[in-house]
Design a protein around this motif. Structure first.
Motif, PDB file in Angstrom:
ATOM      1  N   ARG A  78       0.859  -1.185   0.000  1.00  0.00           N
ATOM      2  CA  ARG A  78       0.000   0.000   0.000  1.00  0.00           C
ATOM      3  C   ARG A  78       0.897   1.238   0.000  1.00  0.00           C
ATOM      4  O   ARG A  78       1.768   1.366   0.856  1.00  0.00           O
ATOM      5  CB  ARG A  78      -0.900   0.014   1.237  1.00  0.00           C
ATOM      6  CG  ARG A  78      -1.823  -1.193   1.359  1.00  0.00           C
ATOM      7  CD  ARG A  78      -2.301  -1.396   2.778  1.00  0.00           C
ATOM      8  NE  ARG A  78      -1.193  -1.763   3.665  1.00  0.00           N
ATOM      9  CZ  ARG A  78      -1.341  -2.000   4.980  1.00  0.00           C
ATOM     10  NH1 ARG A  78      -2.532  -1.912   5.551  1.00  0.00           N
ATOM     11  NH2 ARG A  78      -0.287  -2.313   5.719  1.00  0.00           N
ATOM     12  N   ARG A 143      -6.667   7.733   6.023  1.00  0.00           N
ATOM     13  CA  ARG A 143      -6.748   6.464   6.754  1.00  0.00           C
ATOM     14  C   ARG A 143      -7.990   5.678   6.349  1.00  0.00           C
ATOM     15  O   ARG A 143      -7.980   4.441   6.334  1.00  0.00           O
ATOM     16  CB  ARG A 143      -6.726   6.704   8.254  1.00  0.00           C
ATOM     17  CG  ARG A 143      -5.415   7.275   8.765  1.00  0.00           C
ATOM     18  CD  ARG A 143      -5.217   6.978  10.238  1.00  0.00           C
ATOM     19  NE  ARG A 143      -5.189   5.546  10.482  1.00  0.00           N
ATOM     20  CZ  ARG A 143      -5.036   5.000  11.695  1.00  0.00           C
ATOM     21  NH1 ARG A 143      -4.903   5.778  12.759  1.00  0.00           N
ATOM     22  NH2 ARG A 143      -5.017   3.695  11.853  1.00  0.00           N
ATOM     23  N   GLY A 148      -6.911  -1.145   5.526  1.00  0.00           N
ATOM     24  CA  GLY A 148      -6.382  -1.360   6.859  1.00  0.00           C
ATOM     25  C   GLY A 148      -5.954  -0.089   7.547  1.00  0.00           C
ATOM     26  O   GLY A 148      -5.418  -0.128   8.661  1.00  0.00           O
ATOM     27  N   ARG A 150      -3.534   1.868   6.836  1.00  0.00           N
ATOM     28  CA  ARG A 150      -2.088   2.059   6.887  1.00  0.00           C
ATOM     29  C   ARG A 150      -1.467   1.968   5.504  1.00  0.00           C
ATOM     30  O   ARG A 150      -1.994   1.306   4.608  1.00  0.00           O
ATOM     31  CB  ARG A 150      -1.440   0.987   7.772  1.00  0.00           C
ATOM     32  CG  ARG A 150      -1.842   1.055   9.233  1.00  0.00           C
ATOM     33  CD  ARG A 150      -0.967   2.000  10.007  1.00  0.00           C
ATOM     34  NE  ARG A 150      -1.495   2.255  11.352  1.00  0.00           N
ATOM     35  CZ  ARG A 150      -0.956   3.088  12.201  1.00  0.00           C
ATOM     36  NH1 ARG A 150       0.113   3.766  11.867  1.00  0.00           N
ATOM     37  NH2 ARG A 150      -1.486   3.284  13.385  1.00  0.00           N
ATOM     38  N   ASP A 152       2.270   0.992   3.505  1.00  0.00           N
ATOM     39  CA  ASP A 152       3.558   0.325   3.671  1.00  0.00           C
ATOM     40  C   ASP A 152       4.701   1.226   3.203  1.00  0.00           C
ATOM     41  O   ASP A 152       5.847   1.040   3.622  1.00  0.00           O
ATOM     42  CB  ASP A 152       3.586  -0.973   2.862  1.00  0.00           C
ATOM     43  CG  ASP A 152       2.501  -1.943   3.309  1.00  0.00           C
ATOM     44  OD1 ASP A 152       2.573  -2.424   4.453  1.00  0.00           O
ATOM     45  OD2 ASP A 152       1.568  -2.193   2.520  1.00  0.00           O
ATOM     46  N   LEU A 188       1.934   5.010   8.777  1.00  0.00           N
ATOM     47  CA  LEU A 188       2.912   4.049   8.270  1.00  0.00           C
ATOM     48  C   LEU A 188       2.908   2.752   9.080  1.00  0.00           C
ATOM     49  O   LEU A 188       2.991   2.757  10.308  1.00  0.00           O
ATOM     50  CB  LEU A 188       4.313   4.662   8.294  1.00  0.00           C
ATOM     51  CG  LEU A 188       5.414   3.888   7.566  1.00  0.00           C
ATOM     52  CD1 LEU A 188       5.068   3.693   6.101  1.00  0.00           C
ATOM     53  CD2 LEU A 188       6.748   4.623   7.700  1.00  0.00           C
ATOM     54  N   HIS A 189       2.846   1.649   8.367  1.00  0.00           N
ATOM     55  CA  HIS A 189       2.827   0.332   9.000  1.00  0.00           C
ATOM     56  C   HIS A 189       4.222   0.003   9.526  1.00  0.00           C
ATOM     57  O   HIS A 189       5.225   0.371   8.918  1.00  0.00           O
ATOM     58  CB  HIS A 189       2.392  -0.718   7.976  1.00  0.00           C
ATOM     59  CG  HIS A 189       2.031  -2.029   8.580  1.00  0.00           C
ATOM     60  ND1 HIS A 189       2.949  -3.036   8.795  1.00  0.00           N
ATOM     61  CD2 HIS A 189       0.840  -2.522   9.015  1.00  0.00           C
ATOM     62  CE1 HIS A 189       2.350  -4.071   9.336  1.00  0.00           C
ATOM     63  NE2 HIS A 189       1.070  -3.794   9.485  1.00  0.00           N
ATOM     64  N   PRO A 190       4.321  -0.699  10.662  1.00  0.00           N
ATOM     65  CA  PRO A 190       5.636  -1.126  11.155  1.00  0.00           C
ATOM     66  C   PRO A 190       6.404  -1.883  10.073  1.00  0.00           C
ATOM     67  O   PRO A 190       5.848  -2.725   9.370  1.00  0.00           O
ATOM     68  CB  PRO A 190       5.277  -2.044  12.327  1.00  0.00           C
ATOM     69  CG  PRO A 190       3.946  -1.544  12.800  1.00  0.00           C
ATOM     70  CD  PRO A 190       3.222  -1.102  11.562  1.00  0.00           C
ATOM     71  N   GLY A 192       7.663  -0.297   7.552  1.00  0.00           N
ATOM     72  CA  GLY A 192       7.428   0.459   6.324  1.00  0.00           C
ATOM     73  C   GLY A 192       8.594   1.329   5.886  1.00  0.00           C
ATOM     74  O   GLY A 192       9.625   1.438   6.561  1.00  0.00           O
ATOM     75  N   ARG A 242       7.966   1.060  14.925  1.00  0.00           N
ATOM     76  CA  ARG A 242       6.812   1.661  15.575  1.00  0.00           C
ATOM     77  C   ARG A 242       7.003   1.579  17.079  1.00  0.00           C
ATOM     78  O   ARG A 242       6.943   0.512  17.674  1.00  0.00           O
ATOM     79  CB  ARG A 242       5.528   0.941  15.162  1.00  0.00           C
ATOM     80  CG  ARG A 242       4.289   1.721  15.529  1.00  0.00           C
ATOM     81  CD  ARG A 242       3.043   1.018  15.025  1.00  0.00           C
ATOM     82  NE  ARG A 242       1.861   1.785  15.327  1.00  0.00           N
ATOM     83  CZ  ARG A 242       0.632   1.263  15.355  1.00  0.00           C
ATOM     84  NH1 ARG A 242       0.471  -0.004  15.083  1.00  0.00           N
ATOM     85  NH2 ARG A 242      -0.392   2.009  15.616  1.00  0.00           N
ATOM     86  N   GLU A 248      -1.790   0.843  19.607  1.00  0.00           N
ATOM     87  CA  GLU A 248      -2.081  -0.182  18.614  1.00  0.00           C
ATOM     88  C   GLU A 248      -3.397   0.125  17.922  1.00  0.00           C
ATOM     89  O   GLU A 248      -4.290   0.737  18.479  1.00  0.00           O
ATOM     90  CB  GLU A 248      -2.182  -1.563  19.300  1.00  0.00           C
ATOM     91  CG  GLU A 248      -0.861  -2.038  19.858  1.00  0.00           C
ATOM     92  CD  GLU A 248       0.178  -2.312  18.794  1.00  0.00           C
ATOM     93  OE1 GLU A 248      -0.232  -2.610  17.662  1.00  0.00           O
ATOM     94  OE2 GLU A 248       1.368  -2.209  19.103  1.00  0.00           O
ATOM     95  N   ASP A 249      -3.496  -0.312  16.651  1.00  0.00           N
ATOM     96  CA  ASP A 249      -4.744  -0.118  15.909  1.00  0.00           C
ATOM     97  C   ASP A 249      -5.851  -0.963  16.522  1.00  0.00           C
ATOM     98  O   ASP A 249      -5.607  -2.047  16.982  1.00  0.00           O
ATOM     99  CB  ASP A 249      -4.542  -0.539  14.451  1.00  0.00           C
ATOM    100  CG  ASP A 249      -3.642   0.449  13.732  1.00  0.00           C
ATOM    101  OD1 ASP A 249      -3.632   1.613  14.113  1.00  0.00           O
ATOM    102  OD2 ASP A 249      -2.933   0.029  12.786  1.00  0.00           O
TER     103      ASP A 249
END
Length: 249
Positions: A78, A143, A148, A150, A152, A188-190, A192, A242, A248-249
């Motif tokens: 993403r 978002r 999701g 997030r 990447d 940003l996803h962990p 990423g 992260r 957390e989401d």
């Protein structure tokens, strides 16, 4: 001219490309600097290659080279493309993450481009425009659009409108980069990746230090499509850490 009032020049290379496309109808009344720019532009091999490859702007080759060297894009990822106009980086991202689903045997990615300027539609990409990526209301919409919630990969080829004062322009661009990095905890996803344009200057090391605190790796890259005489460089940070302080989401 909202971006000028805010002090930013969204999709700066896109503006230059748009200027080129309309240059033929405004040949009279050009300044000497504009004539020099157009002459160099017409001789630029990346401009010619962009036309052959149907990219919207020569800047596509900057991202292509970064990806060839560092493999930041792959099917299924993403991507959030900040300052996306006219859409050349989004074109590359769509191809590399398979956002249009053209490769039936690979995962399908997602590309979201954001800019204060209008962006013509592109198959496989979603564009949010006109929109200020640093606006909290737009962040919520980003978002909502990202699968999701997030990304990447965060990409930015944005730059502030030039004042001609090198140190001031540098500081303003680093401020813009910092604003985008501030989005990382929310977007940003962990693990990423973060790639942004900057201009070499006194604040670059401080910003790169900030990147190393939040990412496993951070480096400076200068693609061949970035003109040698330009102070333009790109900061590439990978493997986003992260922190525990992020909810957390």
């Amino acid at each position: 001219m909202l971006w000028l009032l805010k002090g930013f020049w969204p999709g700066a290379m896109g503006m230059m490309c748009q200027r080129f496309h309309t240059a033929g109808s405004h040949s009279k009344g050009r300044t000497g600097a504009e004539h020099l720019w157009l002459t160099r532009h017409l001789k630029d091999p990346f401009v010619k290659a962009a036309k052959v490859e149907s990219y919207r702007c020569r800047s596509a080759f900057k991202l292509l080279e970064v990806d060839e060297r560092h493999r930041i894009l792959r099917p299924g990822l993403r991507v959030l493309d900040c300052g996306a106009a006219p859409g050349s980086w989004s074109q590359v991202a769509v191809q590399r993450v398979n956002a249009a689903g053209t490769d039936l045997g690979a995962p399908v990615g997602f590309v979201l481009g954001v800019d204060l300027l209008h962006i013509f539609p592109l198959e496989g990409a979603t564009f949010l425009c006109p929109a200020d990526v640093t606006d909290p209301r737009i962040l919520q919409r980003i978002r909502e659009l990202l699968p999701g919630g997030r990304a990447d990969v965060i990409l930015s080829d944005m730059a502030p409108s030039a004042t001609g004062i090198r140190s001031l322009d540098h500081d303003r661009l680093l401020g813009l980069c910092s604003s985008l990095l501030d989005l990382a905890p929310d977007v940003l996803h962990p693990g990423g990746t973060f790639l942004c344009k900057t201009w070499a200057g006194s604040q670059s090391l401080a910003f790169q230090k900030r990147l190393t605190e939040q990412f496993q790796s951070a480096r400076t890259v200068k693609p061949r499509a970035s003109r040698k005489e330009s102070s333009e460089v790109y900061l590439l940070a990978t493997q986003y850490r992260r922190g525990k302080e992020f909810a957390e989401d």
